[in-house]
Design an enzyme around this catalytic site. Structure first.
Site, PDB file in Angstrom:
ATOM      1  N   ASP A  79       0.808  -1.225  -0.074  1.00 46.17           N
ATOM      2  CA  ASP A  79      -0.303   0.015  -0.187  1.00 46.17           C
ATOM      3  C   ASP A  79       0.956   1.255   0.040  1.00 46.17           C
ATOM      4  O   ASP A  79       2.098   1.156   0.223  1.00 46.17           O
ATOM      5  CB  ASP A  79      -0.777   0.059   1.244  1.00 46.17           C
ATOM      6  CG  ASP A  79      -2.190   0.730   0.964  1.00 46.17           C
ATOM      7  OD1 ASP A  79      -2.283   1.479   0.210  1.00 46.17           O
ATOM      8  OD2 ASP A  79      -3.194   0.298   1.795  1.00 46.17           O
ATOM      9  N   ASP A  99     -10.760   1.574  -3.130  1.00 47.64           N
ATOM     10  CA  ASP A  99     -11.266   1.306  -1.884  1.00 47.64           C
ATOM     11  C   ASP A  99     -12.795   1.071  -2.115  1.00 47.64           C
ATOM     12  O   ASP A  99     -13.342   0.563  -1.109  1.00 47.64           O
ATOM     13  CB  ASP A  99     -10.817   2.267  -0.741  1.00 47.64           C
ATOM     14  CG  ASP A  99      -9.317   1.797  -0.418  1.00 47.64           C
ATOM     15  OD1 ASP A  99      -9.097   1.022  -0.564  1.00 47.64           O
ATOM     16  OD2 ASP A  99      -8.877   2.761   0.246  1.00 47.64           O
TER      17      ASP A  99
HETATM   18  C1  GLA Z   1      -5.883   1.656   2.311  1.00 44.45           C
HETATM   19  C2  GLA Z   1      -6.210   0.721   1.255  1.00 44.45           C
HETATM   20  C3  GLA Z   1      -7.163  -0.221   2.039  1.00 44.45           C
HETATM   21  C4  GLA Z   1      -6.879  -0.857   3.258  1.00 44.45           C
HETATM   22  C5  GLA Z   1      -6.380   0.292   4.040  1.00 44.45           C
HETATM   23  C6  GLA Z   1      -5.620  -0.152   5.576  1.00 44.45           C
HETATM   24  O1  GLA Z   1      -6.721   2.641   2.407  1.00 44.45           O
HETATM   25  O2  GLA Z   1      -6.463   1.183  -0.127  1.00 44.45           O
HETATM   26  O3  GLA Z   1      -7.421  -1.369   0.951  1.00 44.45           O
HETATM   27  O4  GLA Z   1      -5.609  -1.890   3.046  1.00 44.45           O
HETATM   28  O5  GLA Z   1      -5.321   0.974   3.417  1.00 44.45           O
HETATM   29  O6  GLA Z   1      -5.180   0.888   6.301  1.00 44.45           O
END
Ligand code: GLA
Length: 730
Positions: free
Chosen positions: A459, A523
């Site tokens: 990430d 997301d």
């Molecule tokens: C980001 C990612 C999510 C998740 C969160 C975890 O927002 O896009 O999918 O993994 O971090 O903190």
């Protein structure tokens, strides 16, 4: 010097040297093997001009009187004077074709500069272009910009680019081409949610399957610009460049700078032709992990069905709960279990722990082993979330090394240096600092070496603002250092797949995809939003590289509620998975979920190796897309899966006939609706009709030509519902 002519998959690239510099005189339809004398292309010379034709150079330059955006901007610093050699006069020295690549060298000995260009026309028609500028002088040369551009034909009159935000990445915007420059700038230090994955010019009204299109993509995960530049004489260039910060690239004598790759495709059959060129390039990469019986390519590893824990448990990590979740996932047929954020030291929320890449002993006294054992003993792979480029101030590593935190000042924040604004409570770790880079490398390497982990969800959750190393702007160096981190970890752990996530889909580009195995598109797991996010992301990224999960019944990011069939039919056209507390899915809903998982597995070769077809549907309340087997299927096997998607209520009483393009014209198919099934909980409210169309019960038989030209009447779908159609070749 003779022109160079590359040809592939219906595309020609023709480069002339008649003007003394390299000039792309045609990028578009295949011209065949016989060319005229290119002197016929010599344009008239207008009044009030230099009195000669102005070449549209591969490297447009003022020294040839190009008054549009130049390719190279920069200047030399010598004897305490800056701004020297600001205008190069690049002339071709050598040009040749090696295999599918045109290699061109141009130089200006007076300015002490040379540029090497490599243009590869890949087998599927995708063009890859890079320039390298070298400082041949004896004093430093500062590069401000080196752009990669291509000309588009005069019949291109419209532009399409993409924009977006968190949870709504990659949505289209269109405008006419007029004189001037349309620039899309990304100053996020990462690719950005609003970055234009594709920048396209085309003939009037070009669509999914009609019109000529010239499209480019910049393979870079840092600051960048993409643009269309139409100059006074009407010629248009499209392309892009890395957006360099102040003095980010200063070439010492002998030093060089290489641009990010510009990937470009031409299509005479709309955007679907552009996607075909990109998909073909992805699928021919040696490390492309894929099934692909239906592509005729050698079979690789099929993409496993995923369960990701994020929307199931968030930070609430508890071994017992997670083992229950793993058991439930295995029972459904899940093949990869991914433990998301929350497992490392101090990480009980999003305000602490980033940088401390040790398993949290207070939560996991025996490490991750018990969970990994529960996962792998059930035949699933184990994946882990990491965010290696980031750091929280509330972490042991930030306390121990305040100077590793990126900021605009030369001194650390502990010594009074200013920090950039926090973003999700976090800062960036300075990967340009070799010690910081090594620490991060060692931690991830140790985690991978010490645990049975076959997948990383990597990430990157903030923009890089005021990003400096030792007081100087360093986004360029940071981007390269992050790439090096991916590359070295991949080399050390070749079996580990990596997903590129960045607050959802903020790092989706071919620069990152060259070193990762899939992207997290967004997301947002709301199926309605996902329909458009995936439609436009899929212009470039094939479905097998685009994570797509069934989220909870009521979406956590939009509060919309959708039937399982709509969510599952949406997820099927990507790398299928779930992000949901599946322990709570019981009864008929669980049986339906199991059927969708089995359906994905049954058809994943087709879904991940077929040709993407997106119909141009006149009724904007509907979308129709499908995957068609790339090689003619045997009689009795599935030739295509299509989804009919109702986004909202339509304007007409009933949708009428929907033409289904993309099948073989002279082949006969049995078409049937296979999901939702009559017994599924959501079946009844999928439709809003007194009587279904005749074919819905029992299917229909028709030729590909009939389906494309006449179509079939569609059932009246309720908004935010979908129907999955299967076509069996007869
Ligand atoms: C980001 C990612 C999510 C998740 C969160 C975890 O927002 O896009 O999918 O993994 O971090 O903190």
């Amino acid at each position: 010097m003779d022109p160079l002519h590359l040809r592939s998959a219906g595309t020609s690239l023709l480069i002339s040297f008649d003007s003394g510099e390299a000039e792309v005189v045609h990028w578009g339809a295949d011209l065949g093997g016989t060319l005229p004398d290119l002197a016929i292309l010599t344009e008239p010379v207008p009044h009030s001009s230099i009195g000669a034709r102005v070449p549209a150079g591969l490297l447009p330059q003022a020294s040839s009187a190009w008054r549009g955006r130049p390719a190279l901007r920069g200047s030399r610093i010598a004897g305490g004077v800056s701004g020297l050699d600001f205008s190069a006069r690049l002339r071709v020295l050598a040009a040749r074709v090696e295999g599918t690549t045109a290699l061109i060298e141009q130089a200006d000995p007076d300015a002490g500069l040379s540029v090497q260009s490599a243009l590869t026309l890949h087998d599927g028609g995708l063009l890859e272009l890079r320039h390298t500028v070298t400082n041949d002088g004896t004093t430093p040369f500062q590069v401000d910009e080196l752009a990669t551009v291509l000309p588009v034909a005069p019949d291109a009159v419209e532009l399409l680019d993409l924009t977006g935000r968190w949870c709504r990445e990659r949505h289209p915007q269109r405008r006419p081409i007029q004189q001037g420059t349309w620039v899309r700038t990304g100053r996020h230090g990462r690719t950005g949610h609003d970055s234009s994955l594709l920048f396209a010019a085309g003939t009037a009204g070009f669509g999914n399957r009609h019109g000529k299109v010239w499209a480019t993509h910049l393979a870079w995960s840092g600051n960048h610009e993409q643009f269309a530049d139409t100059i006074g004489d009407g010629r248009t260039m499209i392309g892009g460049s890395e957006l360099l910060g102040p003095a980010e690239v200063i070439l010492e004598p002998g030093g060089s700078y290489t641009t990010p790759g510009l990937f470009a495709a031409y299509s005479d059959r709309g955007l679907d032709g552009i996607s075909e060129a990109f998909y073909s390039w992805f699928r021919s990469r040696p490390h492309h992990v894929l099934p692909a019986a239906s592509t005729g390519l050698p079979a690789g590893k099929p993409r496993p069905v995923v369960l990701n824990t994020w929307e199931a448990v968030y930070f609430d990590h508890n071994l017992e709960t997670l083992i229950e979740l793993a058991k439930s996932a295995a029972d459904l047929g899940v093949e990869r279990f991914v433990l998301d954020d929350g497992w490392f030291r101090g990480r009980r929320g999003d305000n602490a722990g980033l940088g401390d890449w040790y398993v949290d002993e207070s939560l996991w006294p025996n490490g991750l082993a018990p969970l990994i054992e529960a996962v792998s003993s059930r035949g699933m792979e184990f994946g882990l979330w990491v965010e290696p480029e980031m750091v929280n101030l509330d972490s042991d590593i930030a306390r121990a090394h305040p100077d590793w935190i990126v900021g605009p000042a030369a001194r650390s924040h502990k010594d009074g240096g200013r920090l950039p604004l926090e973003w999700r409570n976090q800062h960036v770790i300075d990967l340009v600092n070799p010690e910081a880079w090594k620490y991060i490398y060692d931690r991830i390497d140790a985690l991978l070496g010490g645990n049975n982990i076959s997948y990383l969800k990597w990430d990157q959750n903030r923009d890089l603002l005021e990003h400096g190393h030792a007081g100087s702007s360093s986004v360029h160096q940071q981007t390269l250092a992050a790439y090096r981190l991916f590359d070295e970890l991949r080399k050390a752990h070749p079996g580990v797949e990596i997903e590129s996530c960045s607050s959802g889909g903020a790092r989706v580009d071919l620069g990152i995809l060259e070193r990762t195995d899939r992207i997290w598109a967004s997301d947002c797991n709301d199926a309605l939003e996902r329909q458009t996010i995936q439609r436009w992301t899929g212009l470039v990224v094939p479905p097998e590289l685009m994570g797509s999960h069934i989220g909870p019944t009521t979406s956590h990011t939009t509060a919309r509620t959708h039937d399982l069939s709509f969510r599952a039919i949406t997820a099927l056209f990507g790398h299928f998975g779930m992000e949901w507390d599946v322990r709570k899915v019981t009864g008929a809903g669980r049986e339906e979920l199991k059927r969708f998982i089995a359906l994905f597995k049954e058809h994943r070769d087709l879904l991940h190796g077929g040709r993407m077809v997106r119909a141009d549907v006149p009724d904007e309340s509907l979308m129709l897309h499908g995957t068609v087997a790339a090689v003619p299927p045997e009689a009795g096997t599935t030739a295509a899966l299509f989804a009919v998607v109702s986004l909202r209520t339509g304007y007409a009483e009933q949708p009428g006939r929907l033409a289904i393009p993309g099948l073989e014209a002279d082949r006969t198919y049995r078409m049937e609706a296979i999901a939702p099934a009559t017994g599924d909980p959501g079946y009844a409210h999928t439709f809003s009709q007194a009587q279904p169309p005749a074919w819905l019960d029992g299917g229909a038989v028709a030729s590909g030509r009939f389906l494309a030209e006449v179509g079939v009447p569609m059932p009246i779908l309720n908004p935010e519902h979908a129907l999955l159609l299967k076509f069996t070749a007869l």
